[in-house]
Design an enzyme around this catalytic site. Structure first.
Site, PDB file in Angstrom:
ATOM      1  CD  GLU A   1      -2.544   1.341   0.111  1.00  0.00           C
ATOM      2  OE1 GLU A   1      -3.346   0.387  -0.353  1.00  0.00           O
ATOM      3  OE2 GLU A   1      -2.440   2.381  -0.551  1.00  0.00           O
ATOM      4  CG  PHE A   2       2.657   2.382  -2.597  1.00  0.00           C
ATOM      5  CD1 PHE A   2       4.063   2.436  -2.222  1.00  0.00           C
ATOM      6  CD2 PHE A   2       2.099   1.771  -3.746  1.00  0.00           C
ATOM      7  CE1 PHE A   2       4.790   1.115  -2.732  1.00  0.00           C
ATOM      8  CE2 PHE A   2       2.829   0.471  -4.181  1.00  0.00           C
ATOM      9  CZ  PHE A   2       4.390   0.337  -3.669  1.00  0.00           C
ATOM     10  CG  LEU A   3      -2.936   4.386   2.245  1.00  0.00           C
ATOM     11  CD1 LEU A   3      -2.769   5.297   3.420  1.00  0.00           C
ATOM     12  CD2 LEU A   3      -4.288   3.746   2.342  1.00  0.00           C
TER      13      LEU A   3
ATOM     14  CG  PHE B   1       8.138  13.519  -0.329  1.00  0.00           C
ATOM     15  CD1 PHE B   1       6.980  13.529  -1.095  1.00  0.00           C
ATOM     16  CD2 PHE B   1       8.276  12.859   0.809  1.00  0.00           C
ATOM     17  CE1 PHE B   1       5.622  13.009  -0.305  1.00  0.00           C
ATOM     18  CE2 PHE B   1       7.003  12.199   1.409  1.00  0.00           C
ATOM     19  CZ  PHE B   1       5.725  12.361   0.826  1.00  0.00           C
TER      20      PHE B   1
ATOM     21  CB  ALA C   1      14.028  22.100   4.280  1.00  0.00           C
TER      22      ALA C   1
ATOM     23  N   GLY D   1       8.384  11.484  10.383  1.00  0.00           N
ATOM     24  CA  GLY D   1       7.880  10.952  11.548  1.00  0.00           C
ATOM     25  C   GLY D   1       6.972  10.134  10.757  1.00  0.00           C
TER      26      GLY D   1
ATOM     27  CB  CYS E   1       4.863   4.044   7.338  1.00  0.00           C
ATOM     28  SG  CYS E   1       3.367   3.249   7.413  1.00  0.00           S
TER      29      CYS E   1
ATOM     30  NE  ARG F   1       0.049   4.530  13.946  1.00  0.00           N
ATOM     31  CZ  ARG F   1      -0.335   3.785  13.052  1.00  0.00           C
ATOM     32  NH1 ARG F   1      -0.211   2.211  13.296  1.00  0.00           N
ATOM     33  NH2 ARG F   1      -1.012   4.119  12.120  1.00  0.00           N
TER      34      ARG F   1
END
Ligand code: NAD
Ligand code: UGA
Length: 455
Positions: A164-166, A274, A277, A282, A285, A352
């Site tokens: 999964e890439f969601l 992505f 900066a 976090g 995953c 998390r």
């Protein structure tokens, strides 16, 4: 098609709901009775934009059911998704005990007919064959418990890896508009069933832009599909660590990382995504998946130096805001710091491995008082076991008496607060923008000393 999704967390529930919306019959199974009760009442146990509405409409149209009874889900389905958590162990490797329990459990209630078992959880490379063995163990246990009558039990199934890439916060959009679908298996029969299952998504029938060409489907063997998941997350995490390292160098040489990111991102070989900066990556995953891949490499005697450096850069980055606070305030003991945002990213309630947790711990160690406001955590009453921080329910309370504010999460609403009013309420109007998210000029005009990352 008849689908059973086991584990209704951020991935399982979204997958189940979106498959129902694509026209399939879906049973979502979770062993947490409270969650099942909540979902049956039409409420999502997690915060994900748009999820509750889609859940309710599909349940109403009787395409979506919730249960804690795995046997019921298995008996009434042909494709089973394993979507339980694989959290990190202290050693860095994945804790696969939930996957193990589900695989055995499926085996123990398999019924007649061909079935496909799909690993949707992110699992260590080699888990496809391991899951097959566990399912067979479950079948054997059931046969043994049934004695003579058990000899008639058939177990005709194949395992598929379908990573999964969601992203949290845009999970529904990502599911209906994926960049690709990865299917790992050596069984053509299983692959054909998966292609049929995903046809509405592949053919863009549920996409936001229906004119796009079909979604690419990448078919591989089991191990490669599992590796694709780790490699994708590790690449993205490394890309962020790269830009953070560049940001740290920018600060020293008088360059501006936002301009630099734009300048390199326009190169199509690099890409602009992505390259934001900030105070580090976090979430549930990136940290665990990069650590798991390092652990796997170590198991094979390979020293994954680049991945280890990506983690090291990130660890340093996650407390960079402390250095900036020390530069602005000198002594932190006895000072009050207000955090804008607690979740690891906006539009989720997920805490998390959030960078805020490292900041709270370090600020507490240095003797500072910590307050925080988060659009979801403050309003929901959920405190996720937070300690060492006073969670405020409004922004004025947060600003009141603070010596500095640190923007930790780039929630949209933080771009347009009444900063003038907030600055006046503070003891010291210092603003550390941990995500380079706010307008420096506007903040300075509001009376703040503004400090960004990589400027
Ligand atoms: P999660 O912790 O939110 O949800 C897991 C769910 O599984 C929980 O509801 C739990 O009650 C349930 N569960 C545990 N044991 C069970 C059992 N024996 N029977 C039935 N239900 C059981 O986890 P998540 O964030 O959804 O992640 C699931 C997997 O997907 C992980 O492997 C993760 O790495 C991967 N993944 C997550 C994301 C993400 O954005 N969170 C994205 C891609 C992949
Ligand atoms: C990430 C991946 O993007 C998904 O493809 C993947 O499915 C998922 O992990 C997973 O395996 O769980 P997610 O963790 O939801 O998704 O969120 P991201 O948007 O990737 O952000 C991760 C972290 O990186 C956040 O803390 C975010 O603030 C940070 N980030 C992201 C940056 O610091 N800079 C950026 O440019 C992008």
């Amino acid at each position: 098609m008849r689908v059973c999704v086991i584990g209704t967390g951020y991935v399982g529930l979204v997958t189940g709901v979106c498959l129902a919306e694509s026209g399939h019959q879906v049973i979502c199974v979770d062993n947490n009775e409270e969650k099942v009760k909540l979902m049956k009442s039409g409420q999502a146990p997690i915060y994900e934009p748009g999820l509750s509405e889609l859940m309710q409409s599909n349940a109403k149209e009787e395409r979506l059911q919730f249960t804690s009874d795995l046997a019921m889900g298995v008996e009434n389905s042909d494709i089973f998704f394993i979507a339980v958590g694989t959290p990190p162990l202290p050693t860095g490797e994945s804790d696969t005990r939930y996957v193990e329990a589900v695989a055995r459990g499926i085996g123990a209630c398999l019924t007649k007919g061909y079935k496909v078992i799909v690993n949707k959880s992110t699992v260590p490379i080699g888990s496809g064959d391991w899951v097959r063995k566990l399912v067979l163990d479950g079948v054997a246990e059931r046969k043994a418990s049934l004695g003579e009558s058990g000899t008639e039990i058939e177990a005709e199934f194949d395992v598929v890896s379908n990573p999964e890439f969601l992203r949290e916060g845009t999970a529904i959009f990502d599911t209906f508009n994926p960049d690709r679908i990865v299917l790992g298996s050596n069984s053509q029969k299983a692959l054909d069933m998966m292609q049929e299952l995903y046809t509405p998504i592949i053919e863009r029938k549920v996409a936001d832009d229906k004119s796009l060409p079909p979604v690419p489907v990448v078919v591989t063997n089991l191990n490669s599909a599992e590796m694709i998941k780790y490699a994708a997350n590790s690449f993205l995490a490394t890309k962020i660590s790269f830009v953070n390292e560049v940001a740290n160098i920018c600060e020293r040489v008088g360059a501006d990382v936002t301009q630099v990111a734009k300048g390199i991102g326009l190169d199509s070989r690099i890409g602009s995504k992505f390259l934001q900066a900030g105070i580090g990556w976090g979430g549930s995953c990136f940290p665990k998946d990069v650590s798991a891949l390092i652990h796997t490499s170590d198991d094979y005697g390979y020293d994954a130096k680049l991945l280890k450096s990506a983690v090291e850069v990130n660890q340093r980055q996650r407390t960079l805001a402390i250095d900036k606070l020390q530069q602005a305030l000198k002594i932190l003991k006895g000072k009050t710091v207000g955090l804008l945002g607690l979740t690891f990213k906006p539009d989720t309630d997920d805490m998390r491995d959030a960078p805020s947790l490292d900041l709270i711990k370090e600020l507490n160690r240095l003797g500072a008082q910590v307050k925080a406001y988060d659009p979801i955590i403050s309003q929901s009453g959920m405190r996720h076991g937070l300690s060492g921080v006073h969670v405020e329910t409004d922004l004025e309370q947060l600003a009141d008496g603070c010596d500095a504010l640190v923007l930790v999460t780039d929630w949209e609403q933080f771009s347009k607060l009444d900063y003038q009013k907030m600055a006046k309420l503070m003891a010291n109007p210092v603003f550390i923008d941990g995500r380079n998210f706010c307008d420096r000029k506007a903040l300075e005009a509001a009376g703040f000393q503004y400090v960004g990352i990589g400027h």
